[in-house]
Scaffold this motif. Structure first.
Motif, PDB file in Angstrom:
ATOM      1  N   GLU A  90       0.653  -1.070   0.117  1.00 15.79           N
ATOM      2  CA  GLU A  90      -0.003   0.017   0.002  1.00 15.79           C
ATOM      3  C   GLU A  90       0.771   1.309  -0.011  1.00 15.79           C
ATOM      4  OE1 GLU A  90      -0.669  -2.137   2.702  1.00 15.79           O
ATOM      5  OE2 GLU A  90      -1.758  -3.546   1.274  1.00 15.79           O
ATOM      6  N   ASP A  91       1.671   1.482   0.956  1.00 19.92           N
ATOM      7  CA  ASP A  91       2.484   2.435   0.905  1.00 19.92           C
ATOM      8  C   ASP A  91       4.092   2.244   0.788  1.00 19.92           C
ATOM      9  OD1 ASP A  91       3.226   1.265   3.160  1.00 19.92           O
ATOM     10  OD2 ASP A  91       2.297   2.547   4.517  1.00 19.92           O
ATOM     11  N   GLY A  92       4.643   1.375   0.599  1.00 22.56           N
ATOM     12  CA  GLY A  92       6.124   0.878   0.272  1.00 22.56           C
ATOM     13  C   GLY A  92       7.019   0.859   1.524  1.00 22.56           C
ATOM     14  N   GLU A  93       6.268   1.127   2.699  1.00 22.71           N
ATOM     15  CA  GLU A  93       6.789   0.939   4.030  1.00 22.71           C
ATOM     16  C   GLU A  93       7.629  -0.424   4.253  1.00 22.71           C
ATOM     17  OE1 GLU A  93       8.269   2.405   7.445  1.00 22.71           O
ATOM     18  OE2 GLU A  93       6.774   3.618   6.443  1.00 22.71           O
ATOM     19  N   VAL A  94       8.794  -0.551   4.746  1.00 16.04           N
ATOM     20  CA  VAL A  94       9.623  -1.655   4.910  1.00 16.04           C
ATOM     21  C   VAL A  94       9.141  -2.201   6.247  1.00 16.04           C
ATOM     22  CG1 VAL A  94      11.818  -2.764   5.486  1.00 16.04           C
ATOM     23  CG2 VAL A  94      11.657  -0.598   3.754  1.00 16.04           C
ATOM     24  N   LEU A  95       8.568  -3.627   6.042  1.00 14.69           N
ATOM     25  CA  LEU A  95       8.017  -4.397   7.127  1.00 14.69           C
ATOM     26  C   LEU A  95       8.908  -5.394   7.611  1.00 14.69           C
ATOM     27  CD1 LEU A  95       4.370  -5.468   5.567  1.00 14.69           C
ATOM     28  CD2 LEU A  95       5.007  -3.488   6.953  1.00 14.69           C
ATOM     29  N   GLY A  96       9.989  -5.418   6.989  1.00 11.34           N
ATOM     30  CA  GLY A  96      10.797  -6.682   7.509  1.00 11.34           C
ATOM     31  C   GLY A  96      11.942  -7.040   6.325  1.00 11.34           C
ATOM     32  N   TYR A  97      12.506  -8.147   6.515  1.00 14.87           N
ATOM     33  CA  TYR A  97      13.801  -8.624   5.617  1.00 14.87           C
ATOM     34  C   TYR A  97      13.498  -9.951   5.303  1.00 14.87           C
ATOM     35  CZ  TYR A  97      15.753  -4.247   6.587  1.00 14.87           C
ATOM     36  OH  TYR A  97      15.613  -2.742   6.995  1.00 14.87           O
ATOM     37  N   LEU A  98      13.648 -10.510   4.083  1.00 17.93           N
ATOM     38  CA  LEU A  98      13.993 -12.049   3.683  1.00 17.93           C
ATOM     39  C   LEU A  98      15.457 -12.225   3.808  1.00 17.93           C
ATOM     40  CD1 LEU A  98      11.498 -11.921   0.557  1.00 17.93           C
ATOM     41  CD2 LEU A  98      10.900 -12.256   2.924  1.00 17.93           C
ATOM     42  N   GLU A  99      15.746 -13.019   4.562  1.00 20.50           N
ATOM     43  CA  GLU A  99      16.995 -13.547   4.949  1.00 20.50           C
ATOM     44  C   GLU A  99      17.271 -15.047   4.024  1.00 20.50           C
ATOM     45  OE1 GLU A  99      20.094 -15.468   8.397  1.00 20.50           O
ATOM     46  OE2 GLU A  99      17.898 -14.950   8.835  1.00 20.50           O
ATOM     47  N   GLU A 127      15.806 -21.994  -2.490  1.00 16.77           N
ATOM     48  CA  GLU A 127      14.560 -20.966  -2.739  1.00 16.77           C
ATOM     49  C   GLU A 127      13.839 -20.749  -1.489  1.00 16.77           C
ATOM     50  OE1 GLU A 127      13.573 -19.610  -5.802  1.00 16.77           O
ATOM     51  OE2 GLU A 127      15.372 -20.686  -6.535  1.00 16.77           O
ATOM     52  N   ARG A 128      14.659 -20.862  -0.248  1.00  7.42           N
ATOM     53  CA  ARG A 128      14.102 -20.742   1.210  1.00  7.42           C
ATOM     54  C   ARG A 128      14.652 -19.411   1.772  1.00  7.42           C
ATOM     55  NH1 ARG A 128      10.342 -24.432   2.061  1.00  7.42           N
ATOM     56  NH2 ARG A 128      11.211 -24.906   4.076  1.00  7.42           N
ATOM     57  N   TYR A 129      13.620 -18.870   2.333  1.00 12.47           N
ATOM     58  CA  TYR A 129      14.108 -17.443   3.224  1.00 12.47           C
ATOM     59  C   TYR A 129      13.378 -17.641   4.629  1.00 12.47           C
ATOM     60  CZ  TYR A 129      14.612 -15.863  -1.539  1.00 12.47           C
ATOM     61  OH  TYR A 129      15.197 -15.517  -2.997  1.00 12.47           O
ATOM     62  N   ARG A 130      14.069 -17.016   5.518  1.00 13.79           N
ATOM     63  CA  ARG A 130      13.590 -16.687   6.807  1.00 13.79           C
ATOM     64  C   ARG A 130      12.975 -15.309   6.890  1.00 13.79           C
ATOM     65  NH1 ARG A 130      17.978 -18.037   9.230  1.00 13.79           N
ATOM     66  NH2 ARG A 130      17.187 -20.254   9.791  1.00 13.79           N
ATOM     67  N   PRO A 131      11.727 -15.023   7.186  1.00 10.03           N
ATOM     68  CA  PRO A 131      11.474 -13.630   7.250  1.00 10.03           C
ATOM     69  C   PRO A 131      11.749 -13.160   8.749  1.00 10.03           C
ATOM     70  CG  PRO A 131       9.531 -15.236   7.571  1.00 10.03           C
ATOM     71  CD  PRO A 131      10.821 -16.015   7.207  1.00 10.03           C
ATOM     72  N   ASP A 182       5.552 -17.586   0.990  1.00 13.19           N
ATOM     73  CA  ASP A 182       5.132 -17.559   2.404  1.00 13.19           C
ATOM     74  C   ASP A 182       6.096 -16.500   3.453  1.00 13.19           C
ATOM     75  OD1 ASP A 182       3.247 -19.628   1.868  1.00 13.19           O
ATOM     76  OD2 ASP A 182       4.836 -21.137   2.089  1.00 13.19           O
ATOM     77  N   ALA A 183       7.349 -16.226   3.160  1.00 11.47           N
ATOM     78  CA  ALA A 183       8.108 -15.271   3.882  1.00 11.47           C
ATOM     79  C   ALA A 183       7.472 -14.084   3.850  1.00 11.47           C
ATOM     80  CB  ALA A 183       9.311 -15.492   3.476  1.00 11.47           C
ATOM     81  N   ARG A 184       7.211 -13.544   2.665  1.00  9.50           N
ATOM     82  CA  ARG A 184       6.388 -12.110   2.597  1.00  9.50           C
ATOM     83  C   ARG A 184       5.130 -12.314   3.190  1.00  9.50           C
ATOM     84  NH1 ARG A 184       9.271  -9.046  -1.018  1.00  9.50           N
ATOM     85  NH2 ARG A 184      10.824 -10.048  -2.287  1.00  9.50           N
ATOM     86  N   ALA A 185       4.236 -12.995   2.990  1.00 13.10           N
ATOM     87  CA  ALA A 185       3.114 -13.192   3.626  1.00 13.10           C
ATOM     88  C   ALA A 185       2.927 -13.136   5.135  1.00 13.10           C
ATOM     89  CB  ALA A 185       2.230 -14.656   3.206  1.00 13.10           C
ATOM     90  N   ALA A 186       4.255 -13.891   5.859  1.00 11.65           N
ATOM     91  CA  ALA A 186       4.520 -13.793   7.225  1.00 11.65           C
ATOM     92  C   ALA A 186       4.877 -12.219   7.517  1.00 11.65           C
ATOM     93  CB  ALA A 186       5.624 -14.588   7.667  1.00 11.65           C
ATOM     94  N   ALA A 215       1.482 -10.559   7.498  1.00 11.53           N
ATOM     95  CA  ALA A 215       0.787 -10.509   8.634  1.00 11.53           C
ATOM     96  C   ALA A 215       1.345  -9.989  10.108  1.00 11.53           C
ATOM     97  CB  ALA A 215       0.431 -12.195   8.843  1.00 11.53           C
ATOM     98  N   ARG A 216       2.565  -9.932  10.198  1.00  8.09           N
ATOM     99  CA  ARG A 216       3.132  -9.425  11.318  1.00  8.09           C
ATOM    100  C   ARG A 216       2.795  -7.764  11.503  1.00  8.09           C
ATOM    101  NH1 ARG A 216       6.735 -11.517  15.536  1.00  8.09           N
ATOM    102  NH2 ARG A 216       6.963  -9.740  16.759  1.00  8.09           N
TER     103      ARG A 216
END
Length: 120
Positions: free
Chosen positions: A13-22, A27-31, A47-51, A54-55
């Motif tokens: 919606e606004d481009g605000e950083v919510l977190g990071y994908l490590e 093809e795996r990431y830790r949100p 799934d990492a982006r969705a987590a 949701a947070r």
């Protein structure tokens, strides 16, 4: 400082950083949160982006506890500011006499475990 190989995830919606994908391999990431705290285990990118979506960011307004060297019990703090290099927290613990109420502590990001939610 947030490692360069972590990928910022922004709210649509606004481009605000919510977190990071490590990236953790393949093809795996830790949100991870803005503080560098894991939100979920290694998952696929969607799934990492969705987590992280949701947070959200509301957790930043919650009460937090800060462990200090040489002190057995952590002190109550509030998060003032989070950036890719540091987090600033203020003392809100009336029982902590070694620093004034409102004293600001500066911690490196990713934060290494000294800072945790008060409810955990």
């Amino acid at each position: 400082m947030i490692p360069g190989h972590w990928h910022a995830h922004r709210r649509e919606e606004d481009g605000e950083v919510l977190g990071y994908l490590e990236p953790v391999g393949g093809e795996r990431y830790r949100p991870v949160t803005l503080l560098g705290h894991p939100v979920d285990g290694p998952v696929g990118e969607e799934d990492a982006r969705a987590a992280l979506d949701a947070r959200g960011l509301s957790y930043l307004a919650d009460p937090w506890l800060l462990s200090l060297p040489g002190r057995g019990e952590p002190i109550a703090v509030r998060i003032l500011e989070v950036g890719p290099r540091r987090v600033r927290v203020a003392n809100v613990d009336l029982g902590y006499e070694e620093a004034d109420y409102g004293h600001v502590f500066v911690l490196d990001v990713p934060e290494t475990g000294r800072l945790r939610p008060a409810g955990s």
